[in-house]
Design a protein around this motif. Structure first.
Motif, PDB file in Angstrom:
ATOM      1  N   LYS A  34       0.536  -1.286  -0.295  1.00  0.00           N
ATOM      2  CA  LYS A  34      -0.307  -0.054   0.072  1.00  0.00           C
ATOM      3  C   LYS A  34       1.185   1.020  -0.033  1.00  0.00           C
ATOM      4  N   ASN A  35       2.073   1.284  -0.921  1.00  0.00           N
ATOM      5  CA  ASN A  35       2.653   2.049  -1.209  1.00  0.00           C
ATOM      6  C   ASN A  35       2.564   3.029  -2.037  1.00  0.00           C
ATOM      7  N   ASN A  36       1.175   4.421  -1.744  1.00  0.00           N
ATOM      8  CA  ASN A  36       0.559   5.149  -2.808  1.00  0.00           C
ATOM      9  C   ASN A  36       1.622   6.263  -3.229  1.00  0.00           C
ATOM     10  N   LYS A  37       2.347   6.293  -2.218  1.00  0.00           N
ATOM     11  CA  LYS A  37       3.216   7.500  -2.907  1.00  0.00           C
ATOM     12  C   LYS A  37       4.548   6.338  -3.971  1.00  0.00           C
ATOM     13  N   GLU A  38       5.012   5.722  -4.409  1.00  0.00           N
ATOM     14  CA  GLU A  38       5.766   5.248  -4.953  1.00  0.00           C
ATOM     15  C   GLU A  38       4.708   4.554  -5.902  1.00  0.00           C
ATOM     16  N   LEU A  39       3.538   3.886  -6.086  1.00  0.00           N
ATOM     17  CA  LEU A  39       2.729   3.660  -6.994  1.00  0.00           C
ATOM     18  C   LEU A  39       2.451   5.217  -7.345  1.00  0.00           C
ATOM     19  N   GLN A  40       1.778   6.220  -7.165  1.00  0.00           N
ATOM     20  CA  GLN A  40       2.118   7.200  -8.047  1.00  0.00           C
ATOM     21  C   GLN A  40       3.661   7.721  -8.723  1.00  0.00           C
ATOM     22  N   ALA A  41       4.207   7.790  -8.229  1.00  0.00           N
ATOM     23  CA  ALA A  41       5.367   7.473  -8.683  1.00  0.00           C
ATOM     24  C   ALA A  41       5.799   6.761 -10.537  1.00  0.00           C
ATOM     25  N   ARG A  42       5.756   6.082  -9.980  1.00  0.00           N
ATOM     26  CA  ARG A  42       5.559   4.970 -11.256  1.00  0.00           C
ATOM     27  C   ARG A  42       4.622   5.153 -12.264  1.00  0.00           C
ATOM     28  N   LYS A  43       3.547   5.633 -12.122  1.00  0.00           N
ATOM     29  CA  LYS A  43       2.277   5.365 -13.123  1.00  0.00           C
ATOM     30  C   LYS A  43       2.953   6.738 -13.487  1.00  0.00           C
ATOM     31  N   ALA A  44       3.505   7.820 -13.043  1.00  0.00           N
ATOM     32  CA  ALA A  44       4.587   8.678 -13.430  1.00  0.00           C
ATOM     33  C   ALA A  44       5.189   8.902 -14.619  1.00  0.00           C
ATOM     34  N   GLN A  47       3.792   6.754 -17.878  1.00  0.00           N
ATOM     35  CA  GLN A  47       2.857   7.953 -19.077  1.00  0.00           C
ATOM     36  C   GLN A  47       4.154   8.590 -19.760  1.00  0.00           C
TER      37      GLN A  47
END
Length: 380
Positions: A34-44, A47
């Motif tokens: 549930k590492n939200n910060k890292e998931l957002q970074a990966r998504k960026a 993209q």
């Protein structure tokens, strides 16, 4: 100073080490943690990579593909739609000749393959004495006729009685009828051709006792008045007229004939909802035979100024809309492929009528349509 630098290096290496461990984690592990910060970074990051890929592809596709095709310039033409049906060749002059009277066949004047004329004597059956009876009656008739003429002359001169005159007249007329009846019976022993034609087969021999039967004496056929008979669905009532042109193809001969509708039935068969027609066809080479199988193409729809295209160039898109490829901006032997949405009509002989979407002088692609797309450069 040296003592201060060393602890800083150690701390920095620990931080980098921790960061590398986080980057080494898979997406599934990040989701589990549930590492939200890292998931957002990966998504960026993903993209950003997709944007770079799209930009690169756009740059690479600047050069349009080319295709070698064949084209056709459309013209106004006469379009005929045909009803394809099967029929059978026939002739009304194809019969088995039967004797009218039984008896011994005393004369046989023809053989198979012989041409005969209408009224020609083909054979004769023994008359059983009918000819002698006719001769006797004719003699009696001539005597009665002479007696009546003399009695008439006397009566005109007021000589003799009226009853004598009437008796002579009655006797003459009675014998005249008897002679006619005897001659009619005698004529039935003669077998004559009912029409001009060819003796196709002879089934008897001279001296054989003959009588009317399923086999008959011989078959006579006239191949000069041939026609094709078939049945048409009742929905075509009103579309066919006497004189309508019909293309007739004889499979056994591999030949085409031009025929015309000569008769249209007035009765609808309730079993198959159809009516009969007859199509007359010429037989100049004497190749047609009764019961040959014929394929008919009956014109049931005609447009004088139609736009037609080969049926195989018409395609459909995902929504079911029909289109063809047009060679637009034509310059000599090159052009650009363009979709032209069309509305189609009837199809016949591998061509389809175009009701809308194309006009005369449009150039369409007829070969290579499956290898091109809109905007592609065309060479032809």
């Amino acid at each position: 100073m040296t003592k201060l630098i060393f602890p800083l290096l150690v701390a920095t290496s620990l931080i980098v080490s921790c960061g590398d461990k986080q980057n080494d984690q898979t997406v599934d592990q990040l989701i589990a943690a549930k590492n939200n910060k890292e998931l957002q970074a990966r998504k960026a990051d993903i993209q950003a990579d997709l944007a770079k890929i799209d930009a690169a592809l756009a740059t690479l596709n600047v050069r349009k593909e080319e295709a070698l095709v064949s084209v056709l310039t459309l013209k106004d033409t006469v379009f005929n739609h045909y009803l394809d049906i099967q029929g059978s060749v026939n002739t009304k002059e194809n019969i088995l000749i039967q004797p009218e009277m039984p008896g011994t066949l005393i004369a046989l004047n023809v053989k198979a393959g012989q041409r005969v004329s209408k009224g020609q004597l083909l054979a004769r059956v023994d008359d059983g004495g009918s000819s002698q009876q006719v001769a006797s009656l004719e003699t009696q008739y001539q005597l009665a006729k002479t007696t009546f003429e003399r009695q008439k002359n006397l009566w005109n001169q007021k000589i003799g009685s009226e009853i004598q005159y009437l008796q002579a007249q009655t006797q003459m007329l009675s014998l005249q009828r008897s002679v006619a009846q005897a001659k009619a019976m005698l004529s039935k022993t003669e077998i004559r051709a009912p029409f001009s034609g060819t003796i196709d087969e002879v089934f008897v021999e001279r001296g054989q006792v003959v009588a009317a039967g399923p086999q008959g004496l011989m078959r006579i056929v006239n191949l000069n008045n041939m026609y094709v008979s078939t049945t048409i669905p009742e929905s075509y009532i009103g579309k066919l007229k006497v004189g309508t042109q019909v293309d007739v193809f004889l499979t056994s001969l591999n030949k085409n004939y031009k025929g015309k509708v000569r008769q249209i039935g007035n009765f609808i068969n309730p079993n198959n909802r159809s009516f009969g027609i007859e199509v007359s066809i010429p037989n100049p080479e004497n190749l047609l035979r009764p019961n040959q199988v014929a394929k008919l193409k009956v014109i049931d729809y005609t447009v004088k100024n139609a736009i037609v295209v080969p049926s195989n160039v018409i395609q459909e898109d995902g929504k079911g809309n029909q289109f063809v490829f047009v060679a637009s901006n034509s310059n000599g032997k090159t052009a650009t492929a363009k979709k032209a949405m069309v509305t189609t009509g009837k199809s016949s002989d591998n061509v389809t009528e175009i009701l809308s979407g194309l006009s005369a002088n449009d150039i369409i692609v007829i070969e290579g349509v499956n290898t091109i797309s809109e905007g592609m450069k065309l060479n032809f």
